[in-house]
Design a protein around this motif. Structure first.
Motif, PDB file in Angstrom:
ATOM      1  N   ASN A 156     -49.092 -25.329 -25.442  1.00  0.00           N
ATOM      2  CA  ASN A 156     -50.027 -26.730 -25.550  1.00  0.00           C
ATOM      3  C   ASN A 156     -50.481 -27.177 -24.282  1.00  0.00           C
ATOM      4  OD1 ASN A 156     -50.338 -29.159 -26.380  1.00  0.00           O
ATOM      5  ND2 ASN A 156     -48.373 -29.928 -26.526  1.00  0.00           N
ATOM      6  N   LEU A 160     -52.208 -28.992 -29.280  1.00  0.00           N
ATOM      7  CA  LEU A 160     -51.219 -28.606 -30.276  1.00  0.00           C
ATOM      8  C   LEU A 160     -51.386 -29.721 -31.202  1.00  0.00           C
ATOM      9  CD1 LEU A 160     -48.710 -27.170 -31.317  1.00  0.00           C
ATOM     10  CD2 LEU A 160     -47.395 -28.598 -30.120  1.00  0.00           C
ATOM     11  N   GLN A 186     -44.881 -25.591 -33.583  1.00  0.00           N
ATOM     12  CA  GLN A 186     -46.281 -25.183 -33.516  1.00  0.00           C
ATOM     13  C   GLN A 186     -47.136 -25.589 -34.760  1.00  0.00           C
ATOM     14  OE1 GLN A 186     -46.846 -24.108 -30.368  1.00  0.00           O
ATOM     15  NE2 GLN A 186     -44.825 -24.253 -30.041  1.00  0.00           N
TER      16      GLN A 186
END
Length: 279
Positions: A156, A160, A186
């Motif tokens: 990230n 993200l 995720q």
């Protein structure tokens, strides 16, 4: 806020004190231009597990490696600050330690590795005293006398963009959901209120300078970016962006909800005359 994305207090070539970098640190420092304002991830240094020893020693191996990285301008997960927030302390203690040893208020010393949460908070490299399980996205990139170095090929870096929402009635419930591995960080985001249907961004990039975070994002609809920066009520979204707002997500991270492509600037108010009700 904790988990800063750039050590902007250092000028080129500066160091707090002379220090000879170990091989692992040298390899990471040489991997990219860490003084570039574009956020490329941070480094997590894992402390060797020793149940009889408290996690408070400034001369510990993890602290030494962390300091070597800091003087080179590399963002680290291992924070050492008396200004660390209670939420930062709780997250570090619950997510990245065994919770079996003393852990001082201002030190963040990870002793366990959680790939799901490490990627969520923007970890790119991991220095570990022992070997870790590798995967398609997590690979060993070097073995040195001062540790094994691993790299997430994807992490990230401000891009993200989960599309599934998990609601939490309290901050503690949000933290516990993430701790229990019930949430795939995720793909899912934990919030205190429903943000509506989400789509993933097409592309996003985050850069930072002192008191300012800039996010460039492309989206065809409503998207939520989980930024690897601790949320603060002193943050303010600059300019006019219909439908866009800043919110706290995943217990303590900054969420940026957007409905169209553009450049979004978040300022962190520090001037005492402009703080208003941000506390």
């Amino acid at each position: 806020p904790a988990w800063v994305v750039r050590n902007s207090s250092l000028r080129e070539g500066d160091a707090f004190y002379p220090m000879k970098s170990g091989q692992a640190v040298t390899a990471i420092v040489g991997a990219r231009d860490w003084r570039d304002s574009t956020f490329g991830g941070r480094v997590m240094v894992i402390q060797p597990t020793s149940p009889e020893e408290p996690l408070i020693l400034p001369e510990s191996r993890a602290s030494d490696l962390r300091d070597q990285l800091i003087v080179q301008g590399v963002p680290v997960l291992n924070l050492n600050s008396h200004l660390a927030s209670p939420k930062f302390f709780a997250a570090m203690h619950q997510w990245f330690t065994t919770q079996s040893r003393p852990f001082t208020r201002q030190w963040a010393v990870p002793e366990v590795f959680n790939a799901n949460l490490a990627r969520m908070v923007g970890v790119r490299y991991v220095i570990s005293p022992t070997e870790l399980a590798v995967s398609t996205n997590f690979k060993l990139v070097g073995t040195f006398v001062d540790g094994f170095v691993y790299e997430f090929e994807e992490t990230n870096v401000g891009n993200l963009s989960p599309t599934r929402v998990r609601l939490a009635a309290s901050s503690e419930q949000a933290r516990d959901l993430l701790t229990s591995s019930q949430v795939d960080a995720q793909q899912e985001v934990v919030t205190s209120s429903d943000v509506g249907a989400l789509i993933a961004v097409g592309n996003a990039q985050m850069s930072a300078s002192r008191g300012r975070i800039e996010v460039k994002a492309e989206t065809a609809g409503r998207s939520l970016l989980v930024l690897p920066v601790e949320y603060s009520s002193c943050m303010k979204l600059e300019g006019v962006h219909p439908g866009a707002k800043i919110l706290e997500v995943n217990y303590l991270l900054t969420g940026l909800l957007i409905e169209r492509s553009g450049t979004y600037v978040i300022s962190v108010r520090k001037n005492p005359y402009s703080l208003g009700d941000c506390f």
